[in-house]
Scaffold this active site. Structure first.
Site, PDB file in Angstrom:
ATOM      1  CD  GLU A  45       8.651   9.857  -9.560  1.00  0.00           C
ATOM      2  OE1 GLU A  45       8.914  10.655 -10.497  1.00  0.00           O
ATOM      3  OE2 GLU A  45       7.596   9.217  -9.499  1.00  0.00           O
ATOM      4  NE  ARG A 136      -6.911   8.146 -13.770  1.00  0.00           N
ATOM      5  CZ  ARG A 136      -6.480   9.032 -14.643  1.00  0.00           C
ATOM      6  NH1 ARG A 136      -6.982   9.068 -15.870  1.00  0.00           N
ATOM      7  NH2 ARG A 136      -5.534   9.900 -14.333  1.00  0.00           N
TER       8      ARG A 136
END
Length: 265
Positions: A45, A136
Site C-alpha cells: 500500500e 465483523r
C-alpha cells in the site's frame, strides 16, 4: 508499506522508504504472516505519514441494501494497536465525512455485503484512502452503540434471520462516546505484556459508563493471549464532558496484581 494479507494488529508490517529495502521487507513480512496467520500472502500500500485512522460502521442485508451507523476515529494507537476510540469523528471537513460514508456504502452495496462491517480509511489532512473492510464487529463498536442507541449484536442476529434492515433515515447520532482499552502491560518498561494474578479489581459504577471485562479477584492472566483485559466506554452530550467522565472512571478504577496502562491512559 508491506502488510500481511491474512490478519492485522501490526503483525507482518514493514515501512519501505527505499527500493533497496523492499526485498528484505517482503521476505520478513511473508515469514511473519505465515507464523501469525498461516498464510504468506502480503500486499503493498501507499504509506501515509502520520495519518488519522477513520472508519465507518455499516450493516448490509445481502441484497445490496446498506445502512451506515456513522463514523469513528481510532487514531490513538501504539504499535498499530488501537488504544482510544471515539464516535463521532471530530474536527474533520464535512465533505470528507460525507465522502467516506458514501464510499463505504457504495463499496459494500456493490458486493452485496451481509452482516455488520467496518470500512476503514486513513486520512492525511487532504485526502482519504480505503485500507480494508473488517467483516465483523470491532472492539470499538460500543461507542457506535452509545451515540446511536442501537444494539449492534442484536442487529447481527436479526440479519442472520433475514429481518428487514434498519432504514438510513431511522439512524441518528447524538452526543459523544469514547472507549479506552486497558492492557496488562508495563507502560514504564517498553509496554511489555504482563502475566500474573489479579489480586484486586473494582470497576466504578457510574452513569453512562460501560465496562467490558472478565476480570475478577484471583483471575490468572496467561501469556498466550492478547494483553487487552478490559475496555471502558463512556458517553456524554459532548466530547469535553465525555473526557471528564472518562477521567473520573479511570481515577476510581482499582486494579492490583499486574502492571497495566491505567496511568498511561
Amino acid at each position: 508499506i508491506v502488510k500481511a494479507s491474512g490478519g492485522g494488529g501490526g503483525k507482518g508490517m514493514r515501512i519501505v522508504r527505499a527500493e533497496a529495502e523492499l526485498y528484505e521487507a517482503v521476505l520478513i513480512c511473508s515469514q511473519e504472516a505465515a507464523n501469525s496467520f498461516k498464510s504468506q500472502a502480503i500486499l503493498l500500500e501507499k504509506y501515509i505519514e502520520n495519518p488519522r485512522h477513520l472508519e465507518v460502521q455499516i450493516f448490509g442485508d445481502g441484497q445490496g441494501n446498506i445502512t451506515h451507523f456513522f463514523d469513528r476515529e481510532c487514531s490513538v494507537q501504539r504499535r498499530y494497536q488501537k488504544i482510544i476510540e471515539e464516535a463521532p469523528i471530530k474536527n474533520i471537513p464535512e465533505k470528507i465525512r460525507s465522502g467516506m460514508l458514501a464510499d463505504a456504502i457504495k463499496l459494500t452495496a456493490h458486493i452485496k455485503y451481509k452482516n455488520a462491517g467496518t470500512v476503514e480509511f486513513v486520512y492525511d489532512g487532504n485526502n482519504f484512502y480505503f485500507i480494508e473492510i473488517n467483516t465483523r464487529l470491532q472492539v470499538e463498536h460500543s461507542v457506535t452503540e452509545m451515540i446511536t442507541g442501537y444494539d449492534l449484536v442484536e442487529l447481527q442476529i436479526k440479519m442472520s434471520e433475514n429481518v428487514q434492515l434498519v432504514k438510513q433515515e431511522e439512524v441518528k447520532a447524538f452526543g459523544h462516546a469514547i472507549e479506552v482499552r486497558i492492557y496488562a502491560e508495563d507502560c514504564y518498561q517498553n509496554f511489555m505484556p504482563q502475566s500474573g494474578t489479579i489480586k484486586k479489581v473494582e470497576f466504578p459504577n457510574f452513569h453512562q459508563v460501560r465496562i467490558d471485562s472478565r476480570l475478577y479477584n484471583g483471575y490468572e492472566l496467561k501469556s498466550y493471549f492478547d494483553p487487552m483485559i478490559a475496555k471502558i466506554s463512556v458517553y456524554d452530550t459532548n466530547k469535553p464532558k465525555a473526557i471528564l467522565r472518562l477521567l473520573h472512571v479511570l481515577s476510581d478504577l482499582v486494579l492490583l496484581g499486574v502492571n497495566h496502562n491505567l496511568n498511561f491512559l
